[in-house]
Write a protein that holds these residues in place. Structure first.
Motif, PDB file in Angstrom:
ATOM      1  N   ILE A  36       4.673 -57.806  -5.155  1.00  0.00           N
ATOM      2  CA  ILE A  36       5.781 -56.918  -4.816  1.00  0.00           C
ATOM      3  C   ILE A  36       7.095 -57.693  -4.914  1.00  0.00           C
ATOM      4  O   ILE A  36       7.223 -58.779  -4.339  1.00  0.00           O
ATOM      5  N   GLU A  37       8.042 -57.169  -5.647  1.00  0.00           N
ATOM      6  CA  GLU A  37       9.343 -57.806  -5.793  1.00  0.00           C
ATOM      7  C   GLU A  37      10.270 -57.255  -4.710  1.00  0.00           C
ATOM      8  O   GLU A  37      10.884 -56.202  -4.881  1.00  0.00           O
ATOM      9  N   TYR A  38      10.332 -57.996  -3.610  1.00  0.00           N
ATOM     10  CA  TYR A  38      11.100 -57.509  -2.470  1.00  0.00           C
ATOM     11  C   TYR A  38      12.591 -57.465  -2.771  1.00  0.00           C
ATOM     12  O   TYR A  38      13.332 -56.740  -2.103  1.00  0.00           O
ATOM     13  N   GLY A  39      13.038 -58.227  -3.745  1.00  0.00           N
ATOM     14  CA  GLY A  39      14.445 -58.150  -4.131  1.00  0.00           C
ATOM     15  C   GLY A  39      14.844 -56.771  -4.586  1.00  0.00           C
ATOM     16  O   GLY A  39      15.980 -56.331  -4.371  1.00  0.00           O
ATOM     17  N   ALA A  40      13.908 -56.044  -5.202  1.00  0.00           N
ATOM     18  CA  ALA A  40      14.190 -54.679  -5.645  1.00  0.00           C
ATOM     19  C   ALA A  40      14.391 -53.743  -4.468  1.00  0.00           C
ATOM     20  O   ALA A  40      15.107 -52.743  -4.570  1.00  0.00           O
ATOM     21  N   LEU A  41      13.733 -54.055  -3.356  1.00  0.00           N
ATOM     22  CA  LEU A  41      13.821 -53.207  -2.165  1.00  0.00           C
ATOM     23  C   LEU A  41      14.894 -53.666  -1.192  1.00  0.00           C
ATOM     24  O   LEU A  41      15.169 -52.970  -0.215  1.00  0.00           O
ATOM     25  N   LEU A  42      15.484 -54.840  -1.443  1.00  0.00           N
ATOM     26  CA  LEU A  42      16.384 -55.428  -0.451  1.00  0.00           C
ATOM     27  C   LEU A  42      17.545 -54.511  -0.057  1.00  0.00           C
ATOM     28  O   LEU A  42      17.832 -54.379   1.142  1.00  0.00           O
ATOM     29  N   PRO A  43      18.242 -53.843  -1.002  1.00  0.00           N
ATOM     30  CA  PRO A  43      19.343 -52.969  -0.562  1.00  0.00           C
ATOM     31  C   PRO A  43      18.896 -51.886   0.414  1.00  0.00           C
ATOM     32  O   PRO A  43      19.580 -51.599   1.401  1.00  0.00           O
ATOM     33  N   MET A  44      17.725 -51.294   0.148  1.00  0.00           N
ATOM     34  CA  MET A  44      17.218 -50.243   1.030  1.00  0.00           C
ATOM     35  C   MET A  44      16.747 -50.810   2.367  1.00  0.00           C
ATOM     36  O   MET A  44      16.991 -50.234   3.427  1.00  0.00           O
ATOM     37  N   LEU A  45      16.076 -51.968   2.308  1.00  0.00           N
ATOM     38  CA  LEU A  45      15.586 -52.579   3.545  1.00  0.00           C
ATOM     39  C   LEU A  45      16.730 -52.963   4.467  1.00  0.00           C
ATOM     40  O   LEU A  45      16.624 -52.835   5.698  1.00  0.00           O
ATOM     41  N   ILE A  46      17.826 -53.427   3.896  1.00  0.00           N
ATOM     42  CA  ILE A  46      18.988 -53.789   4.710  1.00  0.00           C
ATOM     43  C   ILE A  46      19.512 -52.562   5.460  1.00  0.00           C
ATOM     44  O   ILE A  46      19.787 -52.616   6.669  1.00  0.00           O
ATOM     45  N   LEU A  47      19.635 -51.438   4.742  1.00  0.00           N
ATOM     46  CA  LEU A  47      20.176 -50.228   5.378  1.00  0.00           C
ATOM     47  C   LEU A  47      19.218 -49.669   6.422  1.00  0.00           C
ATOM     48  O   LEU A  47      19.641 -49.262   7.514  1.00  0.00           O
ATOM     49  N   ILE A 100       9.744 -52.538 -13.057  1.00  0.00           N
ATOM     50  CA  ILE A 100       9.095 -51.483 -12.272  1.00  0.00           C
ATOM     51  C   ILE A 100       8.171 -52.181 -11.292  1.00  0.00           C
ATOM     52  O   ILE A 100       7.330 -52.992 -11.692  1.00  0.00           O
ATOM     53  N   THR A 101       8.320 -51.894 -10.020  1.00  0.00           N
ATOM     54  CA  THR A 101       7.595 -52.640  -9.000  1.00  0.00           C
ATOM     55  C   THR A 101       7.046 -51.694  -7.935  1.00  0.00           C
ATOM     56  O   THR A 101       7.149 -50.471  -8.061  1.00  0.00           O
ATOM     57  N   ILE A 102       6.472 -52.269  -6.900  1.00  0.00           N
ATOM     58  CA  ILE A 102       5.845 -51.517  -5.790  1.00  0.00           C
ATOM     59  C   ILE A 102       4.803 -50.542  -6.351  1.00  0.00           C
ATOM     60  O   ILE A 102       4.795 -49.343  -6.076  1.00  0.00           O
ATOM     61  N   GLY A 103       3.905 -51.087  -7.206  1.00  0.00           N
ATOM     62  CA  GLY A 103       2.851 -50.259  -7.766  1.00  0.00           C
ATOM     63  C   GLY A 103       3.345 -49.149  -8.673  1.00  0.00           C
ATOM     64  O   GLY A 103       2.694 -48.108  -8.784  1.00  0.00           O
ATOM     65  N   GLY A 104       4.505 -49.369  -9.281  1.00  0.00           N
ATOM     66  CA  GLY A 104       5.070 -48.353 -10.165  1.00  0.00           C
ATOM     67  C   GLY A 104       5.913 -47.323  -9.454  1.00  0.00           C
ATOM     68  O   GLY A 104       6.379 -46.360 -10.087  1.00  0.00           O
ATOM     69  N   ALA A 105       6.152 -47.489  -8.149  1.00  0.00           N
ATOM     70  CA  ALA A 105       6.882 -46.473  -7.386  1.00  0.00           C
ATOM     71  C   ALA A 105       8.382 -46.603  -7.506  1.00  0.00           C
ATOM     72  O   ALA A 105       9.110 -45.626  -7.312  1.00  0.00           O
ATOM     73  N   VAL A 106       8.886 -47.802  -7.795  1.00  0.00           N
ATOM     74  CA  VAL A 106      10.323 -48.057  -7.815  1.00  0.00           C
ATOM     75  C   VAL A 106      10.703 -48.699  -9.149  1.00  0.00           C
ATOM     76  O   VAL A 106      10.043 -49.657  -9.589  1.00  0.00           O
ATOM     77  N   ALA A 107      11.736 -48.182  -9.772  1.00  0.00           N
ATOM     78  CA  ALA A 107      12.258 -48.738 -11.018  1.00  0.00           C
ATOM     79  C   ALA A 107      13.634 -49.333 -10.758  1.00  0.00           C
ATOM     80  O   ALA A 107      14.495 -48.674 -10.158  1.00  0.00           O
ATOM     81  N   VAL A 108      13.830 -50.561 -11.183  1.00  0.00           N
ATOM     82  CA  VAL A 108      15.136 -51.207 -11.063  1.00  0.00           C
ATOM     83  C   VAL A 108      15.650 -51.432 -12.475  1.00  0.00           C
ATOM     84  O   VAL A 108      15.082 -52.208 -13.243  1.00  0.00           O
ATOM     85  N   ASP A 109      16.699 -50.712 -12.832  1.00  0.00           N
ATOM     86  CA  ASP A 109      17.278 -50.817 -14.170  1.00  0.00           C
ATOM     87  C   ASP A 109      18.773 -50.546 -14.071  1.00  0.00           C
ATOM     88  O   ASP A 109      19.335 -50.456 -12.962  1.00  0.00           O
ATOM     89  N   GLY A 110      19.427 -50.400 -15.208  1.00  0.00           N
ATOM     90  CA  GLY A 110      20.873 -50.194 -15.213  1.00  0.00           C
ATOM     91  C   GLY A 110      21.323 -48.983 -14.421  1.00  0.00           C
ATOM     92  O   GLY A 110      22.180 -49.095 -13.526  1.00  0.00           O
ATOM     93  N   LEU A 123      16.860 -45.090  -2.379  1.00  0.00           N
ATOM     94  CA  LEU A 123      15.476 -44.957  -2.829  1.00  0.00           C
ATOM     95  C   LEU A 123      15.322 -43.770  -3.776  1.00  0.00           C
ATOM     96  O   LEU A 123      14.550 -43.821  -4.737  1.00  0.00           O
ATOM     97  N   PHE A 124      16.077 -42.720  -3.537  1.00  0.00           N
ATOM     98  CA  PHE A 124      15.974 -41.500  -4.351  1.00  0.00           C
ATOM     99  C   PHE A 124      16.322 -41.789  -5.807  1.00  0.00           C
ATOM    100  O   PHE A 124      15.634 -41.330  -6.720  1.00  0.00           O
ATOM    101  N   VAL A 125      17.398 -42.538  -6.045  1.00  0.00           N
ATOM    102  CA  VAL A 125      17.807 -42.805  -7.429  1.00  0.00           C
ATOM    103  C   VAL A 125      16.945 -43.881  -8.082  1.00  0.00           C
ATOM    104  O   VAL A 125      16.996 -44.053  -9.310  1.00  0.00           O
ATOM    105  N   ALA A 126      16.160 -44.625  -7.275  1.00  0.00           N
ATOM    106  CA  ALA A 126      15.297 -45.671  -7.822  1.00  0.00           C
ATOM    107  C   ALA A 126      13.852 -45.217  -7.972  1.00  0.00           C
ATOM    108  O   ALA A 126      13.046 -45.928  -8.576  1.00  0.00           O
ATOM    109  N   ALA A 127      13.496 -44.058  -7.423  1.00  0.00           N
ATOM    110  CA  ALA A 127      12.097 -43.615  -7.400  1.00  0.00           C
ATOM    111  C   ALA A 127      11.559 -43.440  -8.812  1.00  0.00           C
ATOM    112  O   ALA A 127      12.174 -42.779  -9.651  1.00  0.00           O
ATOM    113  N   ASN A 128      10.387 -44.023  -9.061  1.00  0.00           N
ATOM    114  CA  ASN A 128       9.767 -43.940 -10.380  1.00  0.00           C
ATOM    115  C   ASN A 128       8.485 -43.123 -10.353  1.00  0.00           C
ATOM    116  O   ASN A 128       7.778 -43.052 -11.353  1.00  0.00           O
TER     117      ASN A 128
END
Length: 509
Positions: A9-20, A67-77, A146-151
């Motif tokens: 799991i790439e926690y960096g992808a989730l860091l903005p959401m986890l902080i909030l 794409i991380t978290i088992g394909g649930a979250v996409a981090v792109d432009g 999370l809504f705009v990152a959901a894959n």
């Protein structure tokens, strides 16, 4: 048998959401342990620090495509750009929410559960407003990220609920006109619940068609269908209802005027700026990533909805006598213009839509900040007749509001003109010229209610009932300054943001 190895799991992808989400939980603790007199300042500082930290995490992740978290979250432009836009606009909205000097105690009721009109309710008039609005707003911002990152569709549904439920509560917390506020919140909750149900039914149909809920799986199933396409089209229609409701497109716009009018003005501004970014961000990912293979099927339908939205917003804005309702119908029309950019279905359309969301967000925040300053003994004076002669009583405020209204109308050298040009140009490039024609005609119609307000402010004589213009506090002044500066900058020198949106306009599959 060897154990199944899952990708890390790439926690960096989730860091903005986890902080909030962490800051929102901390805000709940603040409600318990911090004395009431100091609570507003502590909550505001905590929320702003969380937004800044989250924005820093987004900036650090720039250039990431995974794409991380088992394909649930996409981090792109698009994910990172839209998350950055939500955080910047959310931070500015928090400044409006934190304003407590224009009205003693602020825009929010101290205790929402007290019976309206009772003696206890009357004693709340000057008491400090509810500070629960900060963790609720922070939860909503986290859900939007999370809504705009959901894959996948299930993650998208969870994110939809995470940011919607706090908004239902926030709409009911107005200090003034509390019955109107609570009625608006109830309407929003009921209609939002139906929209969420449609979205969830759509997920079920799409799963039945594709055998999965990840957007890449749906994309493959659309390209090579193995099951009845009836499931596909019914599922896409139901998913669209849920997303079009949040984006306030016709005929799913009916909640917008009532909620914009009844909600506390800072929350109205928050929703007008941030919720629109989140809704269109998810819509872009759904259409561009999962359903691009059936573009020729949904383009005419969604194009018709876009035209209907533009004209309903423009025509009904002409008939409004309340400024908040006028801006609500303006928001509906602008959702139609955004849909024109979405339906271009090319990189220029993606880039133009993201540019439009940022430009409109800053302008609408400035507009609602101005509305919060014009007041009488009953609170904000939003009826149009009360604004007659405001230009003679407060030329500076009327001048700023005139500039913002001209930006909404799309006058050159404002962000409104540049953003409309961006989405209309992309639509022409994508073969959707017919949408551009309707867009230009509706823009001409929509200019009339804006110009009517301008004429009313400058050419009418102030009457005995003309309300006073409050001196803006530091936080409201900051919102106004940012809104005006960005509206000017994106109209005069839009190239830096346009280049940024073009660099970000590429989804990862």
């Amino acid at each position: 048998m060897e154990p199944l190895k899952l990708p890390p799991i790439e926690y960096g992808a989730l860091l903005p959401m986890l902080i909030l989400f962490g800051a929102a939980c901390a805000g709940i603790l603040v409600e318990i342990v911090v004395p009431r007199r100091a609570r507003n300042a502590v909550q505001l500082i905590l929320s702003l620090l969380a937004v800044v930290a989250s924005l820093t995490a987004v900036i650090v992740a720039r250039g990431t495509r995974t794409i991380t978290i088992g394909g649930a979250v996409a981090v792109d432009g698009p994910t990172l750009f839209l998350q950055g836009a939500i955080l910047v606009l959310g931070g500015v909205s928090l400044l409006l929410i934190g304003e407590r000097t224009i009205e003693k105690g602020g825009a929010f009721v101290a205790q929402a559960a007290v019976t309206i009109g009772s003696q206890k309710d009357a004693r709340q008039t000057g008491s400090p407003g509810a500070t629960e609005v900060y963790p609720l707003s922070t939860f909503a911002l986290g859900g939007m990220l999370l809504f705009v990152a959901a894959n996948d569709l299930l993650t998208m549904f969870v994110a939809l609920e995470v940011f919607s439920l706090p908004l239902y509560l926030l709409c009911a917390l107005a200090r003034r006109r509390r019955l109107l506020s609570q009625e608006a919140a109830l309407k929003y909750f009921l209609l939002g619940s139906y929209a969420s149900a449609f979205f969830l039914f759509g997920v079920a149909f799409i799963y039945g068609f594709s055998g999965g809920i990840q957007l890449s799986v749906v994309h493959q199933a659309v390209a090579d269908p193995q099951r009845s396409e009836v499931l596909l089209y019914v599922g896409l229609a139901m998913l669209s209802i849920g997303l079009l409701f949040k984006a306030a497109l016709a005929p799913f716009h009916v909640w917008t005027p009532d909620v914009y009018q009844g909600a506390p003005t800072p929350i109205t501004a928050f929703m007008a700026a941030c919720t629109k970014v989140a809704a269109f961000g998810a819509l872009l990912r759904i259409l561009y990533v999962a359903f691009e293979g059936v573009r020729w099927n949904f383009q005419p339908v969604l194009g018709t909805i876009a035209v209907l939205t533009m004209f309903i917003g423009a025509i009904l804005a002409v008939t409004q006598t309340d400024l908040k309702r006028l801006l609500a119908y303006s928001s509906i029309a602008n959702a139609g213009y955004l849909m024109v950019g979405v339906l271009a279905l090319n990189e220029a359309g993606l880039s133009g839509t993201m540019f439009y969301l940022v430009a409109y967000g800053f302008s609408v925040l400035a507009a609602f900040a101005i509305i919060s300053l014009v007041r009488d003994s009953d609170g904000e004076a939003t009826h149009l007749s009360r604004w007659a002669g405001i230009g003679r009583k407060s030329p500076l405020l009327a001048g700023v509001f005139t500039f913002i209204l001209l930006a909404f109308a799309g006058i050159p050298l404002t962000s409104g003109f540049t953003s409309k040009f961006a989405v209309f140009g992309a639509a022409v490039e994508g073969g959707q010229t017919w949408l551009v024609i309707f867009g230009v005609v509706s823009s001409m119609l929509l200019a009339f209610p804006y110009l009517r307000v301008v004429v009313l402010m400058w050419l009418s004589e102030p009457g005995e009932t003309t309300p006073t213009v409050s001196i803006p506090g530091f936080l409201t002044s900051a919102v106004l300054a940012l809104g005006v500066l960005v509206t000017v900058a994106l109209g005069v020198v839009p190239a830096p943001l346009i280049d940024l949106t073009r660099e970000a306009a590429q989804f990862v599959r």
